[in-house]
Enzyme design. Structure first.
Site, mmCIF file in Angstrom:
data_model
loop_
_atom_site.group_PDB
_atom_site.id
_atom_site.type_symbol
_atom_site.label_atom_id
_atom_site.label_comp_id
_atom_site.label_asym_id
_atom_site.label_seq_id
_atom_site.Cartn_x
_atom_site.Cartn_y
_atom_site.Cartn_z
ATOM 1 N N TRP A 123 32.869 6.013 21.290
ATOM 2 C CA TRP A 123 33.026 6.320 22.800
ATOM 3 C C TRP A 123 33.259 4.776 23.369
ATOM 4 C CZ3 TRP A 123 32.315 10.206 26.180
ATOM 5 C CH2 TRP A 123 32.019 11.455 25.947
ATOM 6 N N HIS A 176 25.740 8.421 18.302
ATOM 7 C CA HIS A 176 26.735 9.552 18.923
ATOM 8 C C HIS A 176 28.256 9.161 18.310
ATOM 9 C CE1 HIS A 176 23.738 11.139 21.258
ATOM 10 N NE2 HIS A 176 23.353 10.059 21.383
ATOM 11 N N HIS A 196 27.549 14.566 14.795
ATOM 12 C CA HIS A 196 26.222 14.280 15.222
ATOM 13 C C HIS A 196 25.647 15.311 16.004
ATOM 14 C CE1 HIS A 196 28.639 13.249 18.739
ATOM 15 N NE2 HIS A 196 27.704 13.309 19.324
ATOM 16 N N HIS A 221 18.658 12.984 24.806
ATOM 17 C CA HIS A 221 19.901 12.268 25.151
ATOM 18 C C HIS A 221 20.290 12.362 26.573
ATOM 19 C CE1 HIS A 221 23.937 10.602 24.634
ATOM 20 N NE2 HIS A 221 24.556 11.931 24.746
ATOM 21 N N HIS A 262 26.017 20.142 29.088
ATOM 22 C CA HIS A 262 24.901 19.795 28.232
ATOM 23 C C HIS A 262 23.635 20.410 28.731
ATOM 24 C CE1 HIS A 262 27.223 16.434 26.517
ATOM 25 N NE2 HIS A 262 26.231 16.386 25.408
ATOM 26 N N GLU A 318 28.290 18.097 17.584
ATOM 27 C CA GLU A 318 29.388 17.759 18.237
ATOM 28 C C GLU A 318 30.250 16.879 17.061
ATOM 29 O OE1 GLU A 318 28.434 16.867 22.924
ATOM 30 O OE2 GLU A 318 27.792 15.304 21.256
#
Length: 212
Positions: A18, A48, A52, A58, A159, A171
């Protein structure tokens, strides 16, 4: 008996992460020559990166952490379906599939899952799928994209919708080489106390009905 199929991203030092997050890095902190007995490795990583699970903590400060989750969520019968014909995954799209009473659903989307490139856009998962999937008895949703929400989302609407309906999140699985159908799934998180997520080694084994 059918062999297990690995649907995990390998954690490599050039795996995509990310933007702004901690990249994955593995190195030897001590060699066998240095210690006289063994090579010793160390890693640094966001929880992440790669394949994961997201714990509710989260995206909800009052949610459960990884060590508080029921392991049965991540072991058992799963259905893999192909929704790659659309970038807009809604309840109306999912109504066209049979779930065969599995409580785990894995979606193969239109996004080519390249572990070395972080995508700018993901297929859209409509938050309303949460209620639909809950009515079908789904407790775990797995996707072959980095997140169930858009990369620039701050609200994390999907989410939260999944969480409200008791659906947990897996994911960044790899499904391009997997035939849609029924499988046994193992995708166990690490027992990291207080964690908001965890890398997993996710594997599938075809069930007999796939061969009939």
């Amino acid at each position: 008996m059918s062999k297990w199929i690995d649907i995990s991203q390998a954690l490599t030092n050039d795996i995509a992460h990310w933007p702004g997050d901690t990249p994955f890095n593995y190195k030897l902190s001590a060699t066998k020559e240095q210690t006289g007995s063994a090579n010793i490795g160390e890693i640094t990583t966001s929880l992440h990166n790669g394949t994961h699970i997201d714990a509710p903590f989260h995206f909800n400060s009052n949610g459960k952490t990884v060590d508080q989750l029921d392991l049965d969520l991540y072991i058992g019968k799963a259905i893999v379906i192909d929704v790659s014909h659309t970038d807009n995954i809604t309840a109306a799209v999912l109504e066209n599939y049979q779930f065969d009473y599995a409580t785990r659903l894995l979606l193969r989307t239109s996004l080519p899952n390249n572990p070395k490139r972080f995508p700018r856009e993901f297929p859209y998962l409509d938050p309303e799928i949460a209620q639909f999937l809950s009515e079908k008895g789904i407790q775990l949703l797995g996707v072959d994209i980095p997140s169930v929400d858009a990369p620039d989302s701050k609200e994390l609407t999907t989410h939260h919708a999944l969480h409200r309906h008791g659906i947990h999140i897996l994911e960044n699985i790899m499904l391009k080489h997997v035939i849609p159908g029924s499988y046994d799934l193992i995708a166990l998180p690490l027992a990291i106390h207080g964690a908001d997520g965890s890398p997993v080694r996710a594997v599938l084994r075809p069930l007999k009905e796939n061969e009939s």
